[in-house]
Design an enzyme around this catalytic site. Structure first.
Site, PDB file in Angstrom:
ATOM      1  N   GLY A 131       0.174   3.222   2.128  1.00 42.38           N
ATOM      2  CA  GLY A 131       0.917   2.523   3.180  1.00 42.38           C
ATOM      3  C   GLY A 131       2.340   3.024   3.253  1.00 42.38           C
ATOM      4  O   GLY A 131       2.873   3.563   2.273  1.00 42.38           O
TER       5      GLY A 131
ATOM      6  N   GLY B 115      -1.069  -9.329  -5.656  1.00 41.28           N
ATOM      7  CA  GLY B 115       0.339  -9.427  -5.273  1.00 41.28           C
ATOM      8  C   GLY B 115       1.002 -10.769  -5.547  1.00 41.28           C
ATOM      9  O   GLY B 115       2.142 -10.980  -5.127  1.00 41.28           O
TER      10      GLY B 115
ATOM     11  N   TYR C  22      -2.232 -11.048  -1.907  1.00 38.32           N
ATOM     12  CA  TYR C  22      -2.710 -12.063  -2.861  1.00 38.32           C
ATOM     13  C   TYR C  22      -3.734 -13.010  -2.238  1.00 38.32           C
ATOM     14  O   TYR C  22      -4.221 -13.919  -2.898  1.00 38.32           O
ATOM     15  CB  TYR C  22      -1.539 -12.850  -3.473  1.00 38.32           C
ATOM     16  CG  TYR C  22      -0.595 -13.446  -2.449  1.00 38.32           C
ATOM     17  CD1 TYR C  22      -0.889 -14.626  -1.798  1.00 38.32           C
ATOM     18  CD2 TYR C  22       0.581 -12.787  -2.128  1.00 38.32           C
ATOM     19  CE1 TYR C  22      -0.038 -15.147  -0.853  1.00 38.32           C
ATOM     20  CE2 TYR C  22       1.446 -13.300  -1.182  1.00 38.32           C
ATOM     21  CZ  TYR C  22       1.129 -14.490  -0.550  1.00 38.32           C
ATOM     22  OH  TYR C  22       1.970 -15.002   0.401  1.00 38.32           O
TER      23      TYR C  22
ATOM     24  N   LYS D  84      13.060  -9.031   8.715  1.00 38.84           N
ATOM     25  CA  LYS D  84      13.703  -8.416   7.541  1.00 38.84           C
ATOM     26  C   LYS D  84      14.700  -7.313   7.925  1.00 38.84           C
ATOM     27  O   LYS D  84      15.658  -7.071   7.204  1.00 38.84           O
ATOM     28  CB  LYS D  84      12.652  -7.864   6.575  1.00 38.84           C
ATOM     29  CG  LYS D  84      11.882  -8.955   5.843  1.00 38.84           C
ATOM     30  CD  LYS D  84      10.915  -8.344   4.844  1.00 38.84           C
ATOM     31  CE  LYS D  84      10.169  -9.414   4.072  1.00 38.84           C
ATOM     32  NZ  LYS D  84       9.340  -8.862   2.990  1.00 38.84           N
TER      33      LYS D  84
ATOM     34  N   ASP E 223      12.419  -7.841  -2.967  1.00 36.12           N
ATOM     35  CA  ASP E 223      11.058  -7.292  -3.096  1.00 36.12           C
ATOM     36  C   ASP E 223      11.071  -6.121  -4.080  1.00 36.12           C
ATOM     37  O   ASP E 223      10.138  -5.946  -4.868  1.00 36.12           O
ATOM     38  CB  ASP E 223      10.544  -6.773  -1.745  1.00 36.12           C
ATOM     39  CG  ASP E 223      10.129  -7.904  -0.811  1.00 36.12           C
ATOM     40  OD1 ASP E 223       9.754  -8.980  -1.317  1.00 36.12           O
ATOM     41  OD2 ASP E 223      10.196  -7.714   0.417  1.00 36.12           O
TER      42      ASP E 223
ATOM     43  N   GLY F  69       7.036  -1.828   5.511  1.00 41.08           N
ATOM     44  CA  GLY F  69       8.226  -2.389   4.877  1.00 41.08           C
ATOM     45  C   GLY F  69       8.111  -2.512   3.366  1.00 41.08           C
ATOM     46  O   GLY F  69       9.013  -2.101   2.625  1.00 41.08           O
TER      47      GLY F  69
ATOM     48  N   ASN G 175      15.416  -9.607   2.365  1.00 40.81           N
ATOM     49  CA  ASN G 175      14.520 -10.773   2.368  1.00 40.81           C
ATOM     50  C   ASN G 175      15.221 -12.010   1.799  1.00 40.81           C
ATOM     51  O   ASN G 175      14.610 -13.067   1.710  1.00 40.81           O
ATOM     52  CB  ASN G 175      13.223 -10.491   1.584  1.00 40.81           C
ATOM     53  CG  ASN G 175      13.464 -10.434   0.095  1.00 40.81           C
ATOM     54  OD1 ASN G 175      14.562 -10.124  -0.353  1.00 40.81           O
ATOM     55  ND2 ASN G 175      12.445 -10.732  -0.680  1.00 40.81           N
TER      56      ASN G 175
HETATM   57  P1  NAP Z   1       3.843  -3.381   7.628  1.00 42.47           P
HETATM   58  O1  NAP Z   1       5.284  -2.984   7.597  1.00 42.47           O
HETATM   59  O2  NAP Z   1       3.274  -3.903   8.909  1.00 42.47           O
HETATM   60  O3  NAP Z   1       2.970  -2.078   7.192  1.00 42.47           O
HETATM   61  C1  NAP Z   1       1.571  -2.101   7.277  1.00 42.47           C
HETATM   62  C2  NAP Z   1       0.982  -0.865   6.607  1.00 42.47           C
HETATM   63  O4  NAP Z   1      -0.456  -0.990   6.647  1.00 42.47           O
HETATM   64  C3  NAP Z   1       1.313   0.445   7.320  1.00 42.47           C
HETATM   65  O5  NAP Z   1       1.389   1.486   6.375  1.00 42.47           O
HETATM   66  C4  NAP Z   1       0.094   0.648   8.230  1.00 42.47           C
HETATM   67  O6  NAP Z   1      -0.177   1.990   8.564  1.00 42.47           O
HETATM   68  C5  NAP Z   1      -1.021   0.133   7.343  1.00 42.47           C
HETATM   69  N1  NAP Z   1      -2.169  -0.293   8.136  1.00 42.47           N
HETATM   70  C6  NAP Z   1      -2.274  -1.420   8.890  1.00 42.47           C
HETATM   71  N2  NAP Z   1      -3.467  -1.463   9.493  1.00 42.47           N
HETATM   72  C7  NAP Z   1      -4.130  -0.322   9.135  1.00 42.47           C
HETATM   73  C8  NAP Z   1      -5.407   0.221   9.437  1.00 42.47           C
HETATM   74  N3  NAP Z   1      -6.272  -0.419  10.251  1.00 42.47           N
HETATM   75  N4  NAP Z   1      -5.755   1.406   8.884  1.00 42.47           N
HETATM   76  C9  NAP Z   1      -4.902   2.069   8.073  1.00 42.47           C
HETATM   77  N5  NAP Z   1      -3.679   1.610   7.741  1.00 42.47           N
HETATM   78  C10 NAP Z   1      -3.299   0.424   8.263  1.00 42.47           C
HETATM   79  O7  NAP Z   1       3.508  -4.476   6.535  1.00 42.47           O
HETATM   80  P2  NAP Z   1       4.292  -4.815   5.168  1.00 42.47           P
HETATM   81  O8  NAP Z   1       5.295  -5.860   5.431  1.00 42.47           O
HETATM   82  O9  NAP Z   1       4.724  -3.559   4.524  1.00 42.47           O
HETATM   83  O10 NAP Z   1       3.116  -5.523   4.319  1.00 42.47           O
HETATM   84  C11 NAP Z   1       2.012  -4.766   3.836  1.00 42.47           C
HETATM   85  C12 NAP Z   1       1.130  -5.644   2.953  1.00 42.47           C
HETATM   86  O11 NAP Z   1       1.864  -6.091   1.822  1.00 42.47           O
HETATM   87  C13 NAP Z   1       0.628  -6.900   3.658  1.00 42.47           C
HETATM   88  O12 NAP Z   1      -0.738  -7.012   3.381  1.00 42.47           O
HETATM   89  C14 NAP Z   1       1.382  -8.035   3.021  1.00 42.47           C
HETATM   90  O13 NAP Z   1       0.578  -9.177   2.878  1.00 42.47           O
HETATM   91  C15 NAP Z   1       1.709  -7.481   1.650  1.00 42.47           C
HETATM   92  N6  NAP Z   1       2.979  -8.051   1.149  1.00 42.47           N
HETATM   93  C16 NAP Z   1       2.939  -8.824   0.032  1.00 42.47           C
HETATM   94  C17 NAP Z   1       4.089  -9.399  -0.470  1.00 42.47           C
HETATM   95  C18 NAP Z   1       4.027 -10.261  -1.692  1.00 42.47           C
HETATM   96  O14 NAP Z   1       4.977 -11.001  -1.943  1.00 42.47           O
HETATM   97  N7  NAP Z   1       2.984 -10.163  -2.472  1.00 42.47           N
HETATM   98  C19 NAP Z   1       5.325  -9.179   0.162  1.00 42.47           C
HETATM   99  C20 NAP Z   1       5.342  -8.378   1.312  1.00 42.47           C
HETATM  100  C21 NAP Z   1       4.149  -7.828   1.797  1.00 42.47           C
HETATM  101  P3  NAP Z   1       0.488   2.689   9.865  1.00 42.47           P
HETATM  102  O15 NAP Z   1       1.892   3.037   9.448  1.00 42.47           O
HETATM  103  O16 NAP Z   1      -0.361   3.880  10.112  1.00 42.47           O
HETATM  104  O17 NAP Z   1       0.438   1.680  10.965  1.00 42.47           O
END
Ligand code: NAP
Length: 285
Positions: A131, A249, A228, A71, A107, A134, A92
């Protein structure tokens, strides 16, 4: 649907892409709206990202979605980036344009449309974002000009501070602040809209949530989970157990896809069509 010499192609680039539900969204919409288009997943390895974008242009691929881990990485290979996507720093959705592709971030508006469709009040809300990755960034910018206040909680507080600073600059007001996740007891509100944007609770590690304390959930009016799979996460269970409303989600997935489809096809998807696609997504899950 009949594939013929005039069928246009859209798709998804990312790695991995095997489990994507996006083909359900786009191929259903194409069928419902009588648009001669197919949507396919294309796994792309990181050393071939630039070639994939160039190759897509050569093949006259009309539009692409971009997922993890590209992305941000795809930005240098675009001829133009929409203003909101530039501010967020991630795209995206790519639309064919003169000389290559223009990038968008669906998004951000997708989350807003998802929340509206779930009857969640965003305007003036006191919001918490769990969180600082992204999707949390997209959520924070979406709320920037709508929420009364935004607090971003993250395990790594520096990332949350950085987003809050950028959001305040973008909004032209001090609307966002940040807090290390484990200091959640310092939150003084009692009617929060909470957006759950960490990976915690996602399949297969489903028994986890960033905050496990039931006292916290008593302050939550609405819990908006961005995961989701599973359909009902531990975060959602805790929100509901404390008397709040909880959503997953899948509507975000639906509406970020619908907005991409509208960009590619210059059309407007109706509520009835969106509901039908949503039903197909639920069946697939
Ligand atoms: P990302 O950029 O990798 O960010 C992950 C986030 O989760 C960060 O804030 C990270 O904290 C935190 N995290 C991960 N492991 C952790 C742990 N063990 N303890 C505490 N915090 C933790 O991921 P993203 O792309 O933003 O996606 C995040 C979520 O949104 C995913 O579950 C994804 O499935 C969902 N999502 C859904 C959609 C949809 O269409 N519904 C679209 C996009 C994403 P740190 O910064 O401290 O590492």
């Amino acid at each position: 649907m009949e594939i013929n010499g005039k069928t246009e192609v859209c798709g998804l680039i990312g790695n991995p892409v095997e489990h994507t539900l996006s083909p359900v969204i786009h191929n259903t919409l194409a069928e419902l709206m009588g648009i001669n288009m197919v949507y396919l997943p294309f796994p792309v390895s990181s050393e071939h990202l630039q070639e994939a974008v160039k190759g897509a242009e050569a093949l006259h691929i009309k539009g692409l979605n971009v997922t993890v881990p590209y992305k941000e990485k795809v930005l240098p290979w675009l001829v133009e980036v929409d203003e909101a996507a530039r501010v967020i720093g991630a795209v995206n959705t790519l639309e064919a344009a003169a000389g290559g592709y223009k990038g968008y971030n669906t998004d951000m508006p997708g989350l807003y449309r998802a929340m509206i469709s779930d009857d969640v009040r965003v305007d003036g809300a006191e919001a918490l974002i769990l969180g600082a990755g992204g999707v949390a960034r997209a959520a924070a910018f979406m709320l920037a000009d709508k929420a009364g206040k935004i607090t971003i909680l993250n395990r790594t507080p520096e990332k949350a501070w950085a987003i809050a600073k950028e959001v305040n600059r973008y909004a032209g007001r001090q609307v966002a602040e940040a807090l290390e996740a484990e200091r959640y007891r310092e939150l003084s509100g009692k009617d929060y809209l909470v957006i759950q944007a960490t990976n915690l609770g996602m399949y297969p590690d489903t028994e986890r949530a960033l905050i496990e304390d039931q006292d916290f959930y008593r302050k939550v009016r609405v819990g908006y989970e961005l995961i989701y799979n599973p359909f009902r996460t531990r975060f959602m269970q805790m929100v509901e157990a404390a008397g709040g409303r909880a959503f997953n989600g899948l509507k975000l997935l639906l509406y970020q896809g619908i907005i991409a489809f509208e960009i590619w096809n210059h059309c407007e998807v109706t509520k009835e069509q969106a509901d039908l696609v949503y039903g197909r997504l639920v069946e697939k899950l």
